[in-house]
Design an enzyme around this catalytic site. Sequence first.
Site, mmCIF file in Angstrom:
data_model
loop_
_atom_site.group_PDB
_atom_site.id
_atom_site.type_symbol
_atom_site.label_atom_id
_atom_site.label_comp_id
_atom_site.label_asym_id
_atom_site.label_seq_id
_atom_site.Cartn_x
_atom_site.Cartn_y
_atom_site.Cartn_z
ATOM 1 N N HIS A 1 45.550 43.772 35.129
ATOM 2 C CA HIS A 1 44.614 42.726 35.594
ATOM 3 C C HIS A 1 44.587 41.590 34.575
ATOM 4 O O HIS A 1 43.876 41.649 33.571
ATOM 5 C CB HIS A 1 43.220 43.343 35.777
ATOM 6 C CG HIS A 1 42.250 42.434 36.462
ATOM 7 N ND1 HIS A 1 41.432 42.869 37.500
ATOM 8 C CD2 HIS A 1 41.939 41.137 36.283
ATOM 9 C CE1 HIS A 1 40.678 41.865 37.906
ATOM 10 N NE2 HIS A 1 40.958 40.796 37.173
ATOM 11 N N HIS B 1 44.960 37.149 34.715
ATOM 12 C CA HIS B 1 45.139 35.952 35.554
ATOM 13 C C HIS B 1 46.063 34.959 34.849
ATOM 14 O O HIS B 1 45.804 34.591 33.696
ATOM 15 C CB HIS B 1 43.791 35.283 35.825
ATOM 16 C CG HIS B 1 42.887 36.094 36.704
ATOM 17 N ND1 HIS B 1 42.671 35.816 38.038
ATOM 18 C CD2 HIS B 1 42.132 37.192 36.438
ATOM 19 C CE1 HIS B 1 41.823 36.702 38.543
ATOM 20 N NE2 HIS B 1 41.483 37.549 37.593
ATOM 21 N N ASP C 1 46.319 31.813 35.409
ATOM 22 C CA ASP C 1 45.579 30.590 35.085
ATOM 23 C C ASP C 1 44.423 30.865 34.124
ATOM 24 O O ASP C 1 43.667 29.947 33.796
ATOM 25 C CB ASP C 1 45.070 29.899 36.365
ATOM 26 C CG ASP C 1 44.320 30.814 37.312
ATOM 27 O OD1 ASP C 1 44.604 32.024 37.339
ATOM 28 O OD2 ASP C 1 43.428 30.328 38.038
ATOM 29 N N GLY D 1 37.436 35.300 42.871
ATOM 30 C CA GLY D 1 36.460 34.221 43.035
ATOM 31 C C GLY D 1 35.055 34.791 43.006
ATOM 32 O O GLY D 1 34.871 35.988 42.776
ATOM 33 N N HIS E 1 38.926 42.305 43.708
ATOM 34 C CA HIS E 1 37.870 42.106 42.708
ATOM 35 C C HIS E 1 36.560 42.601 43.333
ATOM 36 O O HIS E 1 36.077 42.005 44.308
ATOM 37 C CB HIS E 1 37.702 40.622 42.379
ATOM 38 C CG HIS E 1 38.616 40.112 41.329
ATOM 39 N ND1 HIS E 1 39.942 39.850 41.550
ATOM 40 C CD2 HIS E 1 38.389 39.799 40.023
ATOM 41 C CE1 HIS E 1 40.488 39.391 40.427
ATOM 42 N NE2 HIS E 1 39.572 39.353 39.479
ATOM 43 N N GLU F 1 31.950 43.680 40.063
ATOM 44 C CA GLU F 1 31.905 42.951 38.793
ATOM 45 C C GLU F 1 30.539 42.265 38.691
ATOM 46 O O GLU F 1 29.676 42.676 37.921
ATOM 47 C CB GLU F 1 33.036 41.915 38.751
ATOM 48 C CG GLU F 1 33.061 41.058 37.495
ATOM 49 C CD GLU F 1 34.071 39.910 37.603
ATOM 50 O OE1 GLU F 1 34.505 39.576 38.713
ATOM 51 O OE2 GLU F 1 34.404 39.343 36.544
ATOM 52 N N ASP G 1 41.857 40.446 31.815
ATOM 53 C CA ASP G 1 41.308 39.491 32.779
ATOM 54 C C ASP G 1 41.789 38.074 32.443
ATOM 55 O O ASP G 1 42.745 37.613 33.031
ATOM 56 C CB ASP G 1 39.776 39.564 32.840
ATOM 57 C CG ASP G 1 39.234 39.130 34.192
ATOM 58 O OD1 ASP G 1 40.032 38.973 35.127
ATOM 59 O OD2 ASP G 1 37.992 38.961 34.320
#
Length: 395
Positions: free
Chosen positions: A23, A25, A27, A196, A223, A226, A315
């Site tokens: 996991h 990202h 970006d 998101g 996701h 969380e 993350d």
Amino acid sequence: MKNQHQITPSWDQIRRAPKVLLHDHLDGGLRPGTIVELAHETAPRRLGGAGGTPVPPLPETDPDKLGVWFREAADSGSLERYLETFSHTVGVMQTREALVRVAAECAEDLAEDGVVYAEVRYAPEQHLAGGLSLEEVVEAVNEGFREGELRARRGGRRIRVGALLTAMRHAARALEIAELANRYRDLGVVGFDIAGAEAGYPPTRHLDAFEYLKRENNHFTIHAGEAFGLPSIWQALQWCGADRLGHGVRIIDDIQVLDDGTVELGRLASYVRDKRIPLELCPSSNLQTGAADSYADHPIGLLRRLHFRATVNTDNRLMSGTSMSREFDHLVEAFGYTLDDLQWFSVNAMKSAFIPFDERLAMINDVIKPGYAELKSEWLFQQTASTRGSLASDG
Ligand SMILES: O=c1[nH]cnc2c1ncn2[C@H]1C[C@H](O)[C@@H](CO)O1
Ligand SMILES: [Zn+2]
């Protein structure tokens, strides 16, 4: 005398340990210096950021200060505010060249940190403002990952990177992105995800995408659990059929530790553990978005003790100022984990990867276990050296 199972791994050993990351990202992991350079290159062309909005000017142009800015801005305790920082990274990832560069550097940075297998995710729909098609975005990122793997190999490191295509949960393109993931399957894309803001956007909004992927025998993670609790996890598993949970940390709400130390699992927590559902836990990110107060209080300690299929993840390396080694280091410090624990997390993650079973098994048996065995044997040689020293002084 301590045996090898009790030795606290050194920072150097943590760095050298073979690590698996599920996991992360794309970006959320740019080098600050790259953001500054890309912002400089793209500014005159006024490319749009996420959703076609104008790219905001960078809050800092010095890379070190920019890195600090991201960490502090993401440290608000709210997932929504945390996500706002992505406009600055997504904003500079709107051309083929920028995507190739960012993906290549991502693979290089992970390899440098001792990650041997990674699944890196991003949302193709957020990279269209410069005129690229969804396919061109995927192909640019794949090219970057291959380039980064190659550069790592030339530098004596081995890493394999697979892409996960994310759909944004507030948008309405999940089916289209799921179809894209399916089309690029076996061509560098290993699965699908939704991300998101969680509250107000339940995963069931995207049931058509998940049902499509199930019909195609494809893999996806969601996701869930969380910023929002058990209902989100329940929907992700029982309505959507997720293979893994992105975070899933709030499963702790269904676990009760009684005064005498005994533990009771609710039905959902039992299901997650019994079915070996992988939890993509991200300790530093959770501290920033408010899901945990400290590393020592993070549910990962209990989940590991209870033998959930727990994995450790970064993350967003930029927003959390972290790496896989740093995440491991925090856990070693908080819970006294040994190399056996780190191996357990790494094997768990590799078992849970979306590549074929025989390849996962080969990674475990031929890369991960030998890597930890090598590290675990180091104490033997230190022992020999000190024994020799004392024999010599005994005359
Ligand atoms: O931790 C997260 N939770 C939900 N969404 C996230 C998280 N980290 C990043 N994202 C979003 C922002 C990115 O632009 C998007 C795709 O990587 O995924
Ligand atoms: Zn995430």
